[in-house]
Scaffold this motif. Structure first.
Motif, short mmCIF file in Angstrom:
data_model
loop_
_atom_site.label_atom_id
_atom_site.label_comp_id
_atom_site.label_asym_id
_atom_site.label_seq_id
_atom_site.Cartn_x
_atom_site.Cartn_y
_atom_site.Cartn_z
N GLU A 70 0.84 -1.14 -0.16
CA GLU A 70 -0.62 -0.42 -0.13
C GLU A 70 0.49 1.50 0.03
O GLU A 70 1.82 1.40 0.68
N ASN A 93 0.35 5.49 0.53
CA ASN A 93 -1.13 5.86 0.84
C ASN A 93 -0.09 7.89 0.86
O ASN A 93 1.33 7.99 1.19
N ASN A 127 3.65 7.71 2.95
CA ASN A 127 3.79 6.79 3.67
C ASN A 127 4.20 5.14 2.70
O ASN A 127 3.09 5.57 1.93
N LEU A 128 4.94 3.94 2.70
CA LEU A 128 4.75 2.77 1.67
C LEU A 128 4.82 1.86 2.92
O LEU A 128 5.25 1.57 4.20
N GLU A 129 3.66 0.88 2.54
CA GLU A 129 3.38 -0.12 3.77
C GLU A 129 3.17 -1.72 2.97
O GLU A 129 3.27 -2.03 1.63
N GLN A 174 2.61 -5.91 3.90
CA GLN A 174 2.47 -6.47 5.06
C GLN A 174 1.99 -8.06 4.34
O GLN A 174 1.42 -7.95 4.00
N THR A 185 7.12 -0.34 7.18
CA THR A 185 5.56 0.87 6.75
C THR A 185 8.07 2.46 6.58
O THR A 185 8.19 2.37 7.92
N SER A 238 8.26 6.12 5.82
CA SER A 238 7.21 7.52 5.69
C SER A 238 8.37 8.35 4.65
O SER A 238 9.03 8.24 4.85
N ALA A 274 3.65 -1.40 11.33
CA ALA A 274 2.25 -0.61 11.36
C ALA A 274 1.72 -2.14 10.90
O ALA A 274 2.27 -3.37 10.26
N TYR A 279 -5.60 0.66 13.16
CA TYR A 279 -4.01 0.73 13.36
C TYR A 279 -3.75 1.23 14.13
O TYR A 279 -3.69 1.79 15.19
N ALA A 327 1.39 1.96 14.56
CA ALA A 327 2.34 2.39 14.32
C ALA A 327 3.19 2.42 15.07
O ALA A 327 3.06 3.27 16.41
#
Length: 124
Positions: free
Chosen positions: A30, A32, A44-46, A48, A68, A70, A84, A104, A106
């Motif tokens: 993901e 965002n 940010n990049l996640e 999971q 994650t 940022s 996260a 959520y 983190a």
């Protein structure tokens, strides 16, 4: 193929054969972003790994966790890699009404930041 790519491919492979009511492991990637005034500000990049399931009573749930990172436009740099995770559920109350919720969390320096949401979904 690297070992990380192999693990990701194996973890995601059940989705090739799954229907809408899939229960089991999954991979969630993901990105965002925040765009106040239509200008990029931060994001940010996640990545999971998660697991989804259902109870006999009709509650669909999921849990996932992973790294994650940022990014801020102000300094143009990526932050530290943090951990996260999500915990969420949905419940179909009637044919056209469903309830949902998600928590959520983190890591952030020495703390854990939490956020959540709850809602009702009406379908027509």
């Amino acid at each position: 193929m690297s070992i990380k790519s192999t693990i990701a491919a194996i973890a995601a492979s059940p989705f090739l054969f799954a229907g809408a009511a899939f229960a089991g492991p999954y991979v969630n990637l993901e990105a965002n972003g925040s765009y106040p005034g239509l200008d990029y500000e931060s994001g940010n990049l996640e990545a999971q790994l998660g697991y989804a399931g259902s109870t006999e009573g009709g509650l669909d749930w999921y849990v996932s966790a992973g790294p994650t990172v940022s990014h801020s436009e102000a300094d143009g740099e990526f932050g530290d890699v943090e951990i996260a995770g999500y915990l969420g559920a949905t419940y179909q109350v009637a044919d056209s009404t469903g309830l949902y919720g998600e928590i959520y969390g983190a890591t952030a320096d020495d703390d854990i930041d939490f956020s959540g949401k709850v809602g009702v979904k009406f379908t027509f």
